[in-house]
Scaffold this motif. Structure first.
Motif: not given
Length: 378
Positions: A36-56
């Motif tokens: 999952r860590r390879a070619n990772c920009w095709t691997k979705p994880d909405p919870s991680f995206s929300a954490r990045l958003g909350a961190a600005g």
């Protein structure tokens, strides 16, 4: 003749703090699956995206009026580089943050900007791109999906294929033929299509690894308001090609296989081998060169320049590098693709998916044609 000019990058003072913040977030997330860590920009994880958003850390360069943080292009580059090097699962928000948000901010109606962009910056709204169609190959100008004007609405009919992330996306920005009887680059427009609109159907395309990254998307009398037209009617071709410049310019064009390189270094620390050592030295030099070229593109964007040609060159060279990497590792190291070692698992996965790297964002033949025109060779 125009040539590629690299430059010394004046990294911002905030760079060390940004790197520490991203590494801490990735460590807290704790992705342990090496594949999952390879070619990772095709691997979705909405919870991680929300954490990045909350961190600005999403929508970093966008206006604060639309939820952005008004940071520099180089600061955004630092965050992306750290995420990709770590193999973080950024696939859910990737397209929205990279190109759909900027495209909406540049061309979108006020209604569409306020509807979608703040959620993208929060890591809660995801996007996909509607370009490829059946029986078209890489001939983007052969688009046949149609938009017909009915009163104050648009009615969309047709099909898109190889649409990355459509199954998790909230909206699509699609290139559609809006003038009946037009051909090739003429008569094309871009539209913002909610993925939950009546008449939109998404069907998965499962690749040979069993992964669900691509999709077919069908439009059956999908009715859109006038505000869904992105930019100017008939100007879709130039808007879409500008969008592809954003798609081609980032470090993802050479870092998709970076997790394999790091696993190779770990393997070599336990099993020293002169041939592997030499390969690591070669790959390190190539990676550093590509990083300098890619960061130079980001620096030009930060100055408001249009490095479309340079971005295309990085895309071509970067794809060649990341496609070659798993084959070079396979030739140098005796490790089983299906074995317990992370190096073999990542190598086996990338041997299967890396042929697609030179298709996304334009095939190698198309890209070389664009480079030739930019250099005045055709």
């Amino acid at each position: 003749m125009q040539t590629f000019a690299t430059e010394a990058i004046d990294w911002p003072d905030s760079a060390p703090d940004l790197r520490r913040r991203v590494r801490a977030l990735v460590a807290e997330h704790g992705e342990s699956d090496p594949v999952r860590r390879a070619n990772c920009w095709t691997k979705p994880d909405p919870s991680f995206s929300a954490r990045l958003g909350a961190a600005g850390l999403l929508g970093m360069t966008w206006p604060s009026e639309y939820g952005g943080h008004e940071r520099s292009q180089l600061e955004r580059y630092i965050v992306i580089e750290e995420l990709l090097a770590a193999g973080a699962p950024v696939g859910a928000h990737w397209i929205a943050d990279r190109q759909s948000g900027p495209l909406l901010l540049r061309y979108g109606s006020e209604h569409e900007k306020r509807r979608w962009v703040p959620g993208m910056a929060r890591g809660e709204v995801f996007a996909c791109i509607g370009l490829s169609e059946p029986n078209s190959g890489s001939d983007l100008a052969s688009v046949r999906t149609s938009a017909r004007r009915v009163g104050d609405s648009w009615v969309i009919n047709g099909q898109k294929v190889w649409t990355t992330g459509a199954h998790v996306a909230h909206l699509m920005i699609a290139l559609i033929r809006s003038e009946e009887g037009s051909e090739r680059q003429q008569g094309l427009s871009q539209f913002v299509i909610p993925m939950d609109a009546p008449g939109v159907t998404v069907k998965p395309i499962i690749d040979l690894t069993g992964a669900h990254e691509f999709n077919e998307v069908f439009f059956d009398d999908v009715r859109l308001p006038d505000t869904a037209l992105l930019g100017t009617q008939g100007n879709g071709w130039s808007q879409a090609t500008a969008e592809l410049s954003l798609e081609r310019s980032g470090p993802e064009r050479y870092l998709s296989s970076m997790v394999l390189f790091l696993e190779l270094v770990r393997h070599a620390s336990r099993h020293p081998d002169p041939a592997v050592r030499d390969l690591i030295g070669r790959l390190t030099a190539e990676t550093w060169t590509l990083r300098l070229m890619s960061a130079s593109v980001a620096a030009k964007l930060a100055r408001g320049e249009d490095p479309a040609l340079e971005a295309t060159i990085v895309k071509d060279l970067g794809n060649a590098f990341e496609q070659a990497l798993p084959e070079l590792v396979q030739a140098a190291v005796d490790v089983a693709p299906s074995g317990p070692e992370a190096l073999g698992q990542v190598m086996g996965y990338l041997l299967q998916v890396s042929p697609s790297f030179s298709l996304r964002g334009g095939t190698r033949e198309i890209i070389k044609g664009i480079i030739a025109r930019g250099l005045g060779l055709r």
